[in-house]
Write an enzyme that holds these catalytic residues in place. Structure first.
Site, PDB file in Angstrom:
ATOM      1  N   GLY A 127       0.826  -1.194  -0.053  1.00 62.05           N
ATOM      2  CA  GLY A 127       0.045   0.023  -0.035  1.00 62.05           C
ATOM      3  C   GLY A 127       0.730   1.225  -0.062  1.00 62.05           C
ATOM      4  O   GLY A 127       1.904   1.390   0.904  1.00 62.05           O
TER       5      GLY A 127
ATOM      6  N   ARG B 224       1.224  -4.798  -5.821  1.00 61.08           N
ATOM      7  CA  ARG B 224       1.301  -5.972  -5.132  1.00 61.08           C
ATOM      8  C   ARG B 224       1.457  -7.257  -6.163  1.00 61.08           C
ATOM      9  O   ARG B 224       0.940  -7.252  -7.200  1.00 61.08           O
ATOM     10  CB  ARG B 224      -0.276  -6.380  -4.743  1.00 61.08           C
TER      11      ARG B 224
ATOM     12  N   ASP C  53       4.130  -4.864   6.317  1.00 59.95           N
ATOM     13  CA  ASP C  53       4.828  -6.252   6.824  1.00 59.95           C
ATOM     14  C   ASP C  53       4.730  -7.377   5.590  1.00 59.95           C
ATOM     15  O   ASP C  53       5.969  -8.216   5.675  1.00 59.95           O
ATOM     16  CB  ASP C  53       3.939  -6.705   8.177  1.00 59.95           C
TER      17      ASP C  53
ATOM     18  N   THR D  31       3.816   2.669   5.789  1.00 61.87           N
ATOM     19  CA  THR D  31       2.307   2.264   5.697  1.00 61.87           C
ATOM     20  C   THR D  31       1.275   3.123   6.658  1.00 61.87           C
ATOM     21  O   THR D  31       1.952   3.465   7.451  1.00 61.87           O
ATOM     22  CB  THR D  31       1.951   0.586   6.287  1.00 61.87           C
TER      23      THR D  31
ATOM     24  N   ASP E 157      -1.044   2.369   8.176  1.00 65.90           N
ATOM     25  CA  ASP E 157      -1.652   1.576   9.165  1.00 65.90           C
ATOM     26  C   ASP E 157      -1.029   1.852  10.725  1.00 65.90           C
ATOM     27  O   ASP E 157      -1.844   1.537  11.705  1.00 65.90           O
ATOM     28  CB  ASP E 157      -1.858   0.364   8.815  1.00 65.90           C
TER      29      ASP E 157
ATOM     30  N   ASP F 171       0.892  -0.465  11.819  1.00 59.29           N
ATOM     31  CA  ASP F 171       0.573  -1.750  12.652  1.00 59.29           C
ATOM     32  C   ASP F 171       2.007  -2.631  12.441  1.00 59.29           C
ATOM     33  O   ASP F 171       1.881  -3.741  12.272  1.00 59.29           O
ATOM     34  CB  ASP F 171      -0.345  -2.408  11.723  1.00 59.29           C
TER      35      ASP F 171
ATOM     36  N   ARG G 149      -8.182  -1.878   8.466  1.00 57.11           N
ATOM     37  CA  ARG G 149      -8.959  -3.211   8.319  1.00 57.11           C
ATOM     38  C   ARG G 149      -8.838  -4.245   9.748  1.00 57.11           C
ATOM     39  O   ARG G 149      -9.456  -4.553  10.155  1.00 57.11           O
ATOM     40  CB  ARG G 149      -8.528  -3.959   6.954  1.00 57.11           C
TER      41      ARG G 149
ATOM     42  N   ARG H 107     -27.089  15.264  27.893  1.00 51.25           N
ATOM     43  CA  ARG H 107     -26.327  16.045  28.588  1.00 51.25           C
ATOM     44  C   ARG H 107     -25.976  17.468  27.681  1.00 51.25           C
ATOM     45  O   ARG H 107     -25.486  18.473  27.981  1.00 51.25           O
ATOM     46  CB  ARG H 107     -25.006  15.576  28.729  1.00 51.25           C
TER      47      ARG H 107
HETATM   48  P1  ADP Z   1       2.412  -4.437   2.630  1.00 51.34           P
HETATM   49  O1  ADP Z   1       3.859  -4.390   2.513  1.00 51.34           O
HETATM   50  O2  ADP Z   1       1.775  -3.143   2.673  1.00 51.34           O
HETATM   51  O3  ADP Z   1       1.955  -5.198   3.752  1.00 51.34           O
HETATM   52  P2  ADP Z   1       1.172  -6.609   1.054  1.00 51.34           P
HETATM   53  O4  ADP Z   1       1.126  -7.532   2.140  1.00 51.34           O
HETATM   54  O5  ADP Z   1       0.486  -6.424  -0.050  1.00 51.34           O
HETATM   55  O6  ADP Z   1       1.747  -4.889   1.443  1.00 51.34           O
HETATM   56  O7  ADP Z   1       2.883  -6.828   0.390  1.00 51.34           O
HETATM   57  C1  ADP Z   1       3.394  -6.524  -0.772  1.00 51.34           C
HETATM   58  C2  ADP Z   1       4.118  -7.504  -1.606  1.00 51.34           C
HETATM   59  O8  ADP Z   1       5.002  -8.255  -0.971  1.00 51.34           O
HETATM   60  C3  ADP Z   1       3.405  -8.572  -2.030  1.00 51.34           C
HETATM   61  O9  ADP Z   1       2.325  -8.322  -3.214  1.00 51.34           O
HETATM   62  C4  ADP Z   1       4.024  -9.713  -2.377  1.00 51.34           C
HETATM   63  O10 ADP Z   1       4.821  -9.474  -3.868  1.00 51.34           O
HETATM   64  C5  ADP Z   1       5.093  -9.540  -1.478  1.00 51.34           C
HETATM   65  N1  ADP Z   1       4.847 -10.419  -0.282  1.00 51.34           N
HETATM   66  C6  ADP Z   1       3.858 -10.341   1.036  1.00 51.34           C
HETATM   67  N2  ADP Z   1       3.632 -11.443   1.578  1.00 51.34           N
HETATM   68  C7  ADP Z   1       4.741 -12.235   0.910  1.00 51.34           C
HETATM   69  C8  ADP Z   1       5.260 -13.764   1.297  1.00 51.34           C
HETATM   70  N3  ADP Z   1       4.704 -14.216   2.527  1.00 51.34           N
HETATM   71  N4  ADP Z   1       6.242 -14.316   0.661  1.00 51.34           N
HETATM   72  C9  ADP Z   1       6.590 -13.518  -0.548  1.00 51.34           C
HETATM   73  N5  ADP Z   1       6.296 -12.079  -0.787  1.00 51.34           N
HETATM   74  C10 ADP Z   1       5.333 -11.722  -0.366  1.00 51.34           C
END
Ligand code: ADP
Length: 327
Positions: free
Chosen positions: A16, A77, A108, A131, A133, A135, A177, A217
């Site tokens: 994101g 993504r 993450d 990010t 968020d 988080d 979320r 109130r």
């Molecule tokens: P964010 O980094 O904001 O949490 P995403 O969760 O969409 O966003 O992760 C971004 C990209 O990182 C994903 O589109 C994917 O290419 C890669 N990614 C996420 N999780 C994994 C995973 N478990 N193994 C390998 N690549 C991952």
């Protein structure tokens, strides 16, 4: 053992988008150039990485971006990168361009990807938390959070004017979320009557009685801040339930992507500048597999394994305080 001297690093933004990512890219590029390294920018996160979509970065390629939202490198993504074959392609692209270290600005999910790239192919990686968020474990704040909260607060201040003029109740949905950090900070800063976060069960009866008590109130208006993704249903369903349970009629505003846009706040620009530069310092010092975070005003390196799996906890005292101050 002396660390192998790096010559060329890459930088990408992933997942994101968050306001302040550009300031982080600028910091990575300029700090690296300052230290005598070459830098390539990777377009569209891991999608561009496995396709080898690289551009040479100079100090001038990051001119005039510190104040801009979004990300000049674009983000994405990537499904392919989740597969071992996609990561092998990415590692080959990095090797063929002579890139020996990579700074990943994202959340993450992006950090999980970076960890795998390091574990499977020995690429030196450093994470920077980008990010809205907030988080991410290992940092008090993520890049983009402050801007998102300020955007939401500004919107609620406007909503409050019309709410007060008509004596209305507004439910305002903010992003988050899985975590209520944006909702909590926004609610506290905007003086919300109630804050609904995913970390707490939603009690419609309680929300209703507290809103009705507020009206009794003499409150001229009420604003309830609701984080998206509630188990009790979307914000429109919550509004309906409030009215069905005998509460006042509610207007609903979904702030949505407005929260992500606009110029990053000074706070986010500074955080991005400090963490981007710290990530380069760490790579140059021979470190890999960490996220550069900020804890109690100091840069702190957190293992990506923790930053991508552990979760920071919501500040329940702040939630209580918001309730007390809404009397
Ligand atoms: P964010 O980094 O904001 O949490 P995403 O969760 O969409 O966003 O992760 C971004 C990209 O990182 C994903 O589109 C994917 O290419 C890669 N990614 C996420 N999780 C994994 C995973 N478990 N193994 C390998 N690549 C991952």
């Amino acid at each position: 053992m002396a660390a192998k001297k790096l010559r060329r690093i890459g930088v990408l933004t992933s997942g994101g988008d968050a306001p302040g990512m550009n300031a982080a890219v600028r910091a990575v590029v300029r700090k690296a150039i300052h230290l005598g390294l070459e830098v390539v920018g990777v377009r569209r996160g891991y999608s561009g990485l496995h396709r080898g979509d690289f551009i040479d970065m100079t100090a001038r390629s990051v001119s005039n971006i510190i104040q801009r939202g979004g990300t000049i490198l674009k983000t994405d993504r990537s499904r392919e990168f989740q597969e071992p074959s996609g990561r092998a392609k990415a590692a080959r692209a990095l090797a063929s361009h002579g890139v020996e270290g990579l700074v990943v600005i994202g959340g993450d999910g992006s950090f999980r990807g970076a960890q795998l790239l390091e574990a499977e192919h020995g690429v030196a990686v450093m994470g920077v938390p980008g990010t809205i968020d907030n988080d991410i474990y290992g940092t008090d704040s993520t890049i983009g959070f402050d801007t998102a909260v300020n955007n939401a607060v500004e919107a609620i201040d406007k909503i409050r004017d019309t709410a007060a003029a008509h004596g209305r109740l507004f439910l305002v949905e903010v992003m988050g979320r899985k975590s209520g950090f944006i909702a909590l900070a926004t609610g506290l800063a905007a003086g919300a009557e109630t804050i609904v976060i995913p970390e707490e069960p939603v009690d419609i009866d309680k929300i209703c009685s507290s809103l009705l008590a507020g009206l009794e109130r003499g409150k001229a208006s009420s604003v309830v801040v609701v984080a998206e993704g509630q188990k009790a249903g979307a914000v429109f369903q919550i509004a309906e339930k409030i009215t069905q349970t005998g509460g006042p009629e509610c207007k609903v505003v979904v702030l949505g992507h407005l929260q992500r846009g606009g110029n990053p706040t000074a706070r986010d620009r500074i955080l991005a500048s400090v963490l981007g530069a710290a990530a380069v310092d760490a790579l140059v010092a021979g470190k890999s597999g960490f996220m550069a975070g900020m804890l109690a005003g100091k840069v702190a390196l957190c293992p990506l394994a923790d930053a991508s799996t552990k979760k920071p906890t919501i500040d329940r005292d702040a939630l209580e305080l918001a309730k007390v101050l809404a009397i």
